[in-house]
Design a protein around this motif. Structure first.
Motif, short mmCIF file in Angstrom:
data_model
loop_
_atom_site.label_atom_id
_atom_site.label_comp_id
_atom_site.label_asym_id
_atom_site.label_seq_id
_atom_site.Cartn_x
_atom_site.Cartn_y
_atom_site.Cartn_z
N VAL A 214 0.85 -1.19 0.00
CA VAL A 214 0.00 0.00 0.00
C VAL A 214 0.88 1.24 0.00
CG1 VAL A 214 -1.96 -1.09 1.16
CG2 VAL A 214 -0.13 -0.06 2.53
N ALA A 215 0.31 2.32 -0.49
CA ALA A 215 1.05 3.59 -0.53
C ALA A 215 0.04 4.73 -0.49
CB ALA A 215 1.91 3.68 -1.79
N GLY A 216 0.52 5.89 -0.09
CA GLY A 216 -0.33 7.07 -0.05
C GLY A 216 0.49 8.30 0.25
N ARG A 217 -0.11 9.46 0.05
CA ARG A 217 0.60 10.72 0.24
C ARG A 217 0.58 11.21 1.67
NH1 ARG A 217 -2.04 14.93 -3.17
NH2 ARG A 217 -3.92 13.70 -2.71
N PHE A 218 -0.24 10.58 2.53
CA PHE A 218 -0.34 11.04 3.92
C PHE A 218 -0.04 9.88 4.87
CE2 PHE A 218 -3.02 12.05 7.75
CZ PHE A 218 -2.19 13.06 8.23
N SER A 219 0.95 10.08 5.73
CA SER A 219 1.27 9.07 6.74
C SER A 219 1.51 9.77 8.08
CB SER A 219 2.52 8.26 6.34
OG SER A 219 3.67 9.08 6.33
N THR A 220 1.18 9.09 9.16
CA THR A 220 1.36 9.63 10.50
C THR A 220 1.32 8.48 11.50
OG1 THR A 220 0.39 11.07 12.21
CG2 THR A 220 -1.13 10.02 10.71
N ASP A 221 1.85 8.73 12.71
CA ASP A 221 1.77 7.71 13.76
C ASP A 221 0.57 7.94 14.67
OD1 ASP A 221 2.52 9.95 15.14
OD2 ASP A 221 4.26 9.05 16.13
#
Length: 297
Positions: A214-221
């Motif tokens: 999977v991939a995306g432009r927004f990531s966070t913990d």
């Protein structure tokens, strides 16, 4: 013969220097103390003390037996103290650490009931996705998700966290169809950067386990930040049921891939093996098991 009682007379006689002094400290008559010491010697088949009118001294066998008897009595006293503690009222401060999503949406809502049940306990709850050091950082209990490394800590197994795939209706109206996990590769996925979920998502389906990148432009913990992004229509979300249940119920998010179940994440409550099982620690572990060790939530 009361072996522990006789052993206590012997140890006290050695420590005080005489049978009469031991009898006085134990609130016994000198005659009874002497009788118990003789019974101990007869039972062991050896002489423990040599006595004259002026002094007493340990025999070689008595010296060996004294060291072991002293340890046995100390262990017995410690065991009695622990039993007394288990009957005592839980009190004091408990320091707890938990992952942010579980701590905020599952644990915290239950804590008022625990505190109401135990009015002499106070709680210090720390929420973090960081792997804390229970011993070094002074926590009593740490909740941890995922597989456990061999840390030497003791663990109470709780019900695994059930994960849910969902997205906002606004996103789904303009996105390609999402029928099977492989379709996620053509979607904007919202990435939880704290675990392996940042690169791949797995599912159990009709044909067994499927794992897709999977991939995306927004990531966070932060699960809360991902939920907000999902509600705003930014992409597809994979997070625990507790985090998104209200949004799904209200229609702000829609559950996806109903025939495919993401593997649940293990959840444990950890505590140090050398930490005494005090009433406050026991009461909280029992509470955690009662509330969170049932079926998957």
């Amino acid at each position: 013969m009361d072996k522990l009682g006789c052993m206590l007379v012997f140890v006290k006689a050695v420590e005080t220097g005489s049978i009469s002094a031991a009898a006085e400290e134990l609130d016994l008559s000198s005659q009874l103390a002497g009788k118990q010491l003789r019974a101990l010697e007869q039972g062991l088949g050896i002489k423990l003390l040599t006595r004259t009118t002026r002094k007493q001294s340990l025999t070689d066998g008595g010296r060996i037996f004294y060291d072991h008897a002293k340890n046995i009595l100390a262990e017995m006293a410690a065991a009695e103290a622990l039993i007394a503690e288990t009957r005592a009222t839980p009190r004091g401060r408990l320091r707890i650490s938990a992952p942010i999503t579980f701590g905020s949406h599952a644990l915290a809502p239950e804590l008022p009931n625990y505190l109401k049940r135990h009015p002499e306990i106070s709680l210090d709850l720390s929420l973090t996705n960081r792997t804390v050091d229970l011993v070094e950082e002074g926590f009593d209990v740490v909740f941890r998700t995922g597989d456990l490394p061999d840390s030497g800590l003791l663990a109470r197994r709780l019900a695994p966290l059930r994960l849910v795939v969902c997205a906002a209706p606004a996103y789904l109206r303009s996105a390609e169809k999402l029928v099977q996990p492989e379709d996620l590769q053509r979607h904007e996925c919202l990435i939880f950067s704290h675990t392996s979920l940042r690169t791949q998502w797995s599912f159990e389906g009709p044909q067994g386990r499927v794992t897709v990148p999977v991939a995306g432009r927004f990531s966070t913990d932060s699960g809360e930040a991902l939920r907000a992004a999902a509600v705003a229509g930014m992409g597809v979300l994979l997070q625990p049921h507790e985090l998104v249940a209200e949004e799904i119920s209200a229609g702000r998010l829609v559950r996806l891939l109903p025939e495919y179940e993401p593997p649940a994440r293990p959840l444990h409550a950890l505590y140090a093996p050398d930490r005494r099982m005090t009433p406050k620690l026991r009461s909280f572990l029992d509470f955690a098991v009662q509330k969170f060790a049932g079926e998957q939530r």
